[in-house]
Design a protein around this motif. Structure first.
Motif, short mmCIF file in Angstrom:
data_model
loop_
_atom_site.label_atom_id
_atom_site.label_comp_id
_atom_site.label_asym_id
_atom_site.label_seq_id
_atom_site.Cartn_x
_atom_site.Cartn_y
_atom_site.Cartn_z
N SER B 126 -8.14 7.34 15.06
CA SER B 126 -9.29 8.24 14.91
C SER B 126 -9.44 8.74 13.47
CB SER B 126 -9.16 9.43 15.87
OG SER B 126 -7.92 10.07 15.67
N ASP B 127 -8.40 8.50 12.65
CA ASP B 127 -8.50 8.89 11.23
C ASP B 127 -9.34 7.88 10.47
OD1 ASP B 127 -6.82 11.15 11.37
OD2 ASP B 127 -5.06 9.84 11.40
N PRO B 128 -10.02 8.35 9.40
CA PRO B 128 -10.76 7.38 8.57
C PRO B 128 -9.75 6.50 7.81
CG PRO B 128 -10.78 9.55 7.55
CD PRO B 128 -10.13 9.71 8.89
N PRO B 129 -10.16 5.31 7.40
CA PRO B 129 -9.25 4.44 6.63
C PRO B 129 -8.75 5.15 5.37
CG PRO B 129 -11.23 3.25 7.25
CD PRO B 129 -11.46 4.68 7.61
N GLN B 130 -7.48 5.03 5.11
CA GLN B 130 -6.90 5.69 3.93
C GLN B 130 -7.39 4.99 2.67
OE1 GLN B 130 -2.74 6.29 4.51
NE2 GLN B 130 -2.39 7.00 2.43
N LYS B 131 -7.75 5.81 1.68
CA LYS B 131 -8.24 5.22 0.43
C LYS B 131 -7.05 4.79 -0.42
CE LYS B 131 -12.71 7.48 0.17
NZ LYS B 131 -13.49 8.58 -0.41
N VAL B 132 -7.11 3.58 -0.91
CA VAL B 132 -6.07 3.06 -1.80
C VAL B 132 -6.74 2.59 -3.08
CG1 VAL B 132 -4.28 1.30 -2.10
CG2 VAL B 132 -4.66 2.32 0.16
N ASP B 133 -6.23 3.07 -4.20
CA ASP B 133 -6.80 2.68 -5.50
C ASP B 133 -6.32 1.26 -5.84
OD1 ASP B 133 -7.65 2.32 -8.05
OD2 ASP B 133 -6.39 3.89 -8.95
N PRO B 134 -7.21 0.29 -5.83
CA PRO B 134 -6.76 -1.09 -6.09
C PRO B 134 -6.26 -1.30 -7.52
CG PRO B 134 -9.15 -0.99 -5.97
CD PRO B 134 -8.66 0.37 -5.58
N GLY B 135 -6.60 -0.36 -8.40
CA GLY B 135 -6.19 -0.51 -9.79
C GLY B 135 -4.87 0.17 -10.13
N SER B 136 -4.29 0.88 -9.15
CA SER B 136 -3.03 1.59 -9.45
C SER B 136 -1.89 0.58 -9.63
CB SER B 136 -2.69 2.57 -8.33
OG SER B 136 -2.31 1.86 -7.17
N LYS B 137 -0.90 0.98 -10.42
CA LYS B 137 0.20 0.06 -10.71
C LYS B 137 0.97 -0.35 -9.44
CE LYS B 137 4.10 -0.61 -13.81
NZ LYS B 137 5.05 0.03 -14.73
N PRO B 138 1.33 0.63 -8.56
CA PRO B 138 2.03 0.21 -7.34
C PRO B 138 1.21 -0.78 -6.51
CG PRO B 138 2.22 2.57 -7.64
CD PRO B 138 1.23 2.09 -8.66
N ARG B 139 -0.10 -0.52 -6.41
CA ARG B 139 -0.92 -1.42 -5.60
C ARG B 139 -0.97 -2.82 -6.20
NH1 ARG B 139 -1.13 -1.83 -0.73
NH2 ARG B 139 -1.47 -4.05 -0.82
N MET B 230 14.50 0.68 -8.66
CA MET B 230 14.28 1.87 -7.83
C MET B 230 15.59 2.60 -7.52
SD MET B 230 11.53 1.17 -4.87
CE MET B 230 9.84 0.73 -5.18
N ALA B 231 16.72 1.90 -7.68
CA ALA B 231 18.01 2.54 -7.41
C ALA B 231 18.18 3.80 -8.26
CB ALA B 231 19.15 1.57 -7.69
N PHE B 232 17.53 3.80 -9.43
CA PHE B 232 17.70 4.93 -10.35
C PHE B 232 16.74 6.08 -10.03
CE2 PHE B 232 19.50 1.32 -12.45
CZ PHE B 232 20.60 1.83 -13.13
N SER B 233 15.66 5.78 -9.34
CA SER B 233 14.65 6.81 -9.13
C SER B 233 14.43 7.17 -7.67
CB SER B 233 13.31 6.34 -9.70
OG SER B 233 12.90 5.15 -9.05
N GLY B 234 14.75 6.25 -6.75
CA GLY B 234 14.40 6.46 -5.35
C GLY B 234 12.99 5.98 -5.11
N PRO B 235 12.61 5.80 -3.86
CA PRO B 235 11.32 5.19 -3.55
C PRO B 235 10.11 6.09 -3.77
CG PRO B 235 12.46 5.77 -1.53
CD PRO B 235 13.39 6.08 -2.65
N GLN B 236 10.25 7.36 -3.45
CA GLN B 236 9.06 8.22 -3.47
C GLN B 236 8.58 8.52 -4.88
OE1 GLN B 236 7.46 8.80 -0.91
NE2 GLN B 236 8.80 8.88 0.87
N ALA B 237 9.53 8.68 -5.82
CA ALA B 237 9.16 9.06 -7.18
C ALA B 237 8.17 8.08 -7.77
CB ALA B 237 10.41 9.11 -8.05
N ARG B 238 8.35 6.84 -7.43
CA ARG B 238 7.51 5.78 -7.97
C ARG B 238 6.03 5.98 -7.58
NH1 ARG B 238 8.05 0.96 -9.70
NH2 ARG B 238 6.42 -0.52 -9.27
N LEU B 239 5.81 6.22 -6.28
CA LEU B 239 4.43 6.37 -5.82
C LEU B 239 3.83 7.69 -6.31
CD1 LEU B 239 4.78 5.06 -2.18
CD2 LEU B 239 3.66 3.94 -4.09
N ALA B 240 4.68 8.68 -6.46
CA ALA B 240 4.18 10.00 -6.87
C ALA B 240 3.73 10.02 -8.32
CB ALA B 240 5.29 11.03 -6.66
N HIS B 241 4.41 9.23 -9.17
CA HIS B 241 4.14 9.33 -10.60
C HIS B 241 3.24 8.24 -11.15
CE1 HIS B 241 7.95 11.78 -10.33
NE2 HIS B 241 7.09 12.60 -10.89
N GLU B 242 2.98 7.21 -10.38
CA GLU B 242 2.22 6.10 -10.97
C GLU B 242 0.85 5.96 -10.33
OE1 GLU B 242 4.81 2.76 -10.82
OE2 GLU B 242 6.08 3.55 -12.39
#
Lengths: 108, 242
Positions: B126-139, B230-242
């Motif tokens: 029932s939620d709308p599709p989540q927006k994902v920035d196709p230009g972001s580095k992680p994507r 990622m061993a040095f940063s953990g998984p979440q930091a990457r998505l949060a900062h990029e």
């Protein structure tokens, strides 16, 4: 210690060891040129806090770095279980620490 | 004349223990290795077991070892791999052999489960599709590792898998890399921990055979290198900062 921590610790210890190995090799070349004797070595190391700290850190880094690598080799090339592998790696760590630190202390 | 227009094809028969049988197959201008295997089965050896489905490089079913190297046989032209008109075709390495050219893929599929390579969303229908920035580095990094066809060529090419069958292997870890770069994946921490479990990504030697042989030109080696960072940063930091 989990795999992530071991991975990070091994990389950090490698980064510490890399320049130290170069200094160590350079020192060997310079030391041998003047003739290698116990007196000559002791005159350089006795009461020298700098070299003691240098080789103290060298030994600790090597004692951390090498057993993690040996652990990986044992996993790939033997049929030993994790308990035996971790035990052997820890033994190598203790041996390197004891032998290395006793050598560092002996020449201080 | 006949000799010039024929291929000498050695095919592995049996399972783990077996024997090579040689067949003479007509050489044609346009001929894939899968065509050769099919011709052998239809004209020479009806009991020959092999696997294929789409024949166009989409399904990943037909991977075999051809002249010592893992290949997707439906898109491998004979002229590219034959040595002096000779082919040696055997099942993939690093997997149990069932019969002739057919492998049991269960250990390979199992690595995907163990690696936590399963997408877990956080929104409901029932939620709308989540927006994902196709230009972001992680994507962009996730995109570059998608399109795996699960052919197990990389798993067969990997020397670390050969040494240690518990190693998660390049395909599963490549999939994990896409999930850890996907902001919609809710179980970042769990997936990361599974990827860094014993026999996980830190076992990789960076030989790069996975990348060299990947038929769809992905780079699992780069994905695994990304996981190691990622061993040095953990998984979440990457998505949060990029």
């Amino acid at each position: 210690m989990n795999e992530q921590t071991l991975f990070v610790v091994q990389r950090i210890s490698a980064a510490i060891l890399a320049p130290m190995v170069l200094v160590h090799l350079g020192l060997i070349l310079i030391a041998v040129e003047g003739g290698l004797s116990a007196e000559e070595i002791l005159s350089r190391t006795r009461d020298n806090v700098g070299w003691t700290l240098f080789y103290g850190l060298f030994v600790v880094s090597a004692a951390i770095h090498a057993p993690i690598g040996i652990r990986n080799i044992l996993r790939e090339w033997t049929r030993l279980g994790w308990k035996a592998i971790d035990g052997l790696a820890m033994l190598v760590c203790v041996i390197l620490l004891v032998l290395g630190m006793s050598a560092v202390i002996a020449v201080f | 004349m006949e000799k010039e227009n024929s291929l000498r094809v050695r095919v592995w028969r049996g399972s783990e223990s077996g024997y090579w049988t040689e067949y003479a197959v007509v050489a044609r201008d346009n001929q894939t290795v899968l065509d050769v295997v099919t011709e052998i089965q239809r004209k020479h050896e009806p009991s020959l077991a092999y696997r294929f489905a789409c024949r166009v490089g989409v399904c990943g079913s037909c991977a075999m070892t051809v002249n010592g190297q893992p290949r997707w046989t439906c898109r491998t032209h004979v002229k590219k791999v034959a040595h002096d008109g000779q082919l040696a075709i055997e099942p993939l390495r690093n997997l149990p052999h069932i019969k002739d050219l057919v492998c049991d893929l269960e250990p390979f599929i199992d690595t995907w489960q163990r690696a936590g390579a399963i997408f877990q969303g956080q929104s409901t229908r029932s939620d709308p599709p989540q927006k994902v920035d196709p230009g972001s580095k992680p994507r962009k990094q996730a995109d570059s590792a998608l399109q795996c066809i699960n052919c197990a060529v990389c798993y067969s090419a990997c020397d670390v898998v050969h040494w240690n069958r518990r190693y998660l292997g390049p395909a599963a870890l490549n999939r994990v890399w896409t999930l850890l770069n996907d902001e919609r994946h809710s179980e970042q921490e769990e997936t990361f921990n599974k990827a860094f479990s014993r026999d996980g990504c830190s076992s990789c030697h960076s030989h790069g055979n996975c990348t060299r042989f990947c038929p769809v030109e992905l780079s699992p080696a780069s994905s695994i290198a990304g996981l190691k960072k990622m061993a040095f940063s953990g998984p979440q930091a990457r998505l949060a900062h990029e």
